[in-house]
Write an enzyme that holds these catalytic residues in place. Structure first.
Site, PDB file in Angstrom:
ATOM      1  CG  HIS A 138       3.246  -1.794  -2.299  1.00  0.00           C
ATOM      2  ND1 HIS A 138       4.421  -2.274  -2.810  1.00  0.00           N
ATOM      3  CD2 HIS A 138       3.018  -2.507  -1.162  1.00  0.00           C
ATOM      4  CE1 HIS A 138       4.889  -3.247  -2.036  1.00  0.00           C
ATOM      5  NE2 HIS A 138       4.058  -3.392  -1.024  1.00  0.00           N
ATOM      6  CG  HIS A 198      -5.214   1.788  -4.694  1.00  0.00           C
ATOM      7  ND1 HIS A 198      -6.154   0.867  -4.255  1.00  0.00           N
ATOM      8  CD2 HIS A 198      -4.746   1.309  -5.875  1.00  0.00           C
ATOM      9  CE1 HIS A 198      -6.219  -0.126  -5.119  1.00  0.00           C
ATOM     10  NE2 HIS A 198      -5.385   0.111  -6.111  1.00  0.00           N
ATOM     11  CG  HIS A 230      -2.172   1.391  -9.851  1.00  0.00           C
ATOM     12  ND1 HIS A 230      -1.355   0.459  -9.255  1.00  0.00           N
ATOM     13  CD2 HIS A 230      -3.429   1.126  -9.413  1.00  0.00           C
ATOM     14  CE1 HIS A 230      -2.073  -0.341  -8.490  1.00  0.00           C
ATOM     15  NE2 HIS A 230      -3.348   0.032  -8.569  1.00  0.00           N
ATOM     16  CD  GLU A 287      -2.314  -1.615 -11.842  1.00  0.00           C
ATOM     17  OE1 GLU A 287      -3.362  -1.882 -11.228  1.00  0.00           O
ATOM     18  OE2 GLU A 287      -1.199  -2.110 -11.565  1.00  0.00           O
ATOM     19  CG  HIS A 299      -7.535   0.452  -9.357  1.00  0.00           C
ATOM     20  ND1 HIS A 299      -6.408  -0.341  -9.377  1.00  0.00           N
ATOM     21  CD2 HIS A 299      -7.907   0.618 -10.648  1.00  0.00           C
ATOM     22  CE1 HIS A 299      -6.114  -0.639 -10.639  1.00  0.00           C
ATOM     23  NE2 HIS A 299      -6.996  -0.064 -11.426  1.00  0.00           N
ATOM     24  CB  THR A 330      -3.545  -4.824 -10.344  1.00  0.00           C
ATOM     25  OG1 THR A 330      -3.536  -3.722  -9.426  1.00  0.00           O
ATOM     26  CG2 THR A 330      -4.825  -4.794 -11.157  1.00  0.00           C
TER      27      THR A 330
END
Ligand SMILES: *[C@@H]1O[C@H](CO)[C@@H](O)[C@H](O)[C@H]1NC(C)=O
Length: 337
Positions: A84, A109, A111, A122, A135, A217
């Site tokens: 992910h 991590h 996104h 996000e 994050h 999220t």
């Protein structure tokens, strides 16, 4: 052979329906998360679109201070492709102050989006997404023993959100992560990264941030996160972004599926309040309000001018009237004489 294929298919479907398989798009995409993970459908979810003209300036918000970020020990850190995202484990010697309790770091991590496609972050600020978002996940170590114990509990987690945009130069801090992506191209792969100054991943001006109560999220979307989203952005180069967008796969083997577009769209704010540690320029007056104020001042001035005009006219009339009556009286007195 056919039987085996069918069996695998059935196991796959069962696993998916059991609420373990999720993606961002498609039949297990974000719109379908609430079916397997009910918390994802609740009303205090993350991310959000932060409208700076509706935030509440809170001068009482304590300064947020990262501790131990500059030297996270001497042990190598685990970097993991979990299908992910790319995730870096962090030791609990990294912690935050300025929050209700001591929150220690567990992992960070990213996104991101996809090449030649807008967006990737996000959170949005005034409906504007950036290319990526970092994050850094912490948990309340005063109350809980571990990240997994704290994750479902109210205010169990504190996450720092950093919006990342493309700048002119390579960001050496992000390179500590990005240069290892080719070692963990497939889901499930892990590598070790020498410790580095994690604080340098953060944007300048940590004192300018937004604070609100939200959620993870990703499934299971626990509504346990005290969010801090920094107003300022971090910058990476276009080349670094491209590497992030194209290095990883969300699958364990062939067929390889690119790990990209791993961002959730903003959720409604509903009854929540977003606090700001500073007075955002746009929160003073929006363009519309500015226009209204301008027109208001103009109309006000006009009214005042008109009022002054009429008053002056009235006074002059009165004076003229007085003078007439004086002339009249004197005329009468002459006639009487
Ligand atoms: C978050 O929720 C807690 C508990 O309900 C509340 O005390 C706190 O003020 C909230 N924080 C924000 C920023 O809304």
């Amino acid at each position: 052979m056919l039987f085996l294929a069918l069996l695998l298919e059935v196991i796959w479907i069962l696993a998916a329906d059991g609420g373990h398989h999720w993606t961002y798009e498609g039949p297990h995409g974000q719109d379908h998360w609430p079916a397997s993970y009910p918390e994802c459908g609740r009303d205090a979810q993350s991310p959000i679109d932060i409208q700076t003209d509706s935030v509440t300036f809170d001068p009482e918000l304590p300064a947020l201070q990262p501790h131990g970020y500059d030297q996270p020990g001497t042990e190598p850190l685990d970097l993991h492709n979990n299908g992910h995202t790319v995730q870096l484990s962090l030791p609990p010697t990294l912690y935050l102050s300025g929050l209700p309790g001591k929150y220690v770091a567990a992992q960070l991590h990213l996104h991101w989006g996809q090449k030649a496609s807008p967006g990737g972050s996000e959170h949005q600020i005034n409906s504007e997404a950036t290319a990526a978002e970092l994050h850094i996940v912490h948990y309340d170590s005063d109350s809980y023993e571990s990240l997994s114990e704290a994750a479902p509990r109210p205010q169990g987690l504190a996450v720092l959100g950093v919006l990342i945009e493309v700048g002119d130069t390579e960001n050496p801090a992000y390179e500590h992560i990005l240069q290892h992506l080719h070692e963990i191209r497939h889901k499930g792969q892990k590598t070790s990264v020498p410790p580095f100054n994690v604080g340098e991943l953060l944007p300048p001006q940590l004192e300018h941030f937004f604070r609100y109560n939200g959620s993870l999220t990703t499934p299971p979307c626990y509504q346990s996160v005290l969010w801090t989203v920094f107003s300022r952005r971090a910058q990476i180069s276009a080349e670094q972004l491209e590497r992030l967008q194209e290095a990883l796969f969300s699958t364990e083997e062939e067929p390889s599926e690119l790990l990209a577009q791993n961002f959730r769209s903003p959720k409604p704010l509903n009854q929540r309040v977003v606090l700001a540690s500073f007075m955002p320029a746009a929160s003073l007056y929006s363009t519309g309000e500015m226009l209204t104020i301008g027109v208001g001042i103009l109309v006000g001035c006009l009214c005042l001018l008109l009022a002054v005009y009429f008053i002056v006219r009235k006074i002059r009339k009165k004076r003229l009237g007085n003078r007439k009556s004086v002339v009249f009286t004197s005329a009468r007195s002459t006639a009487e004489a």
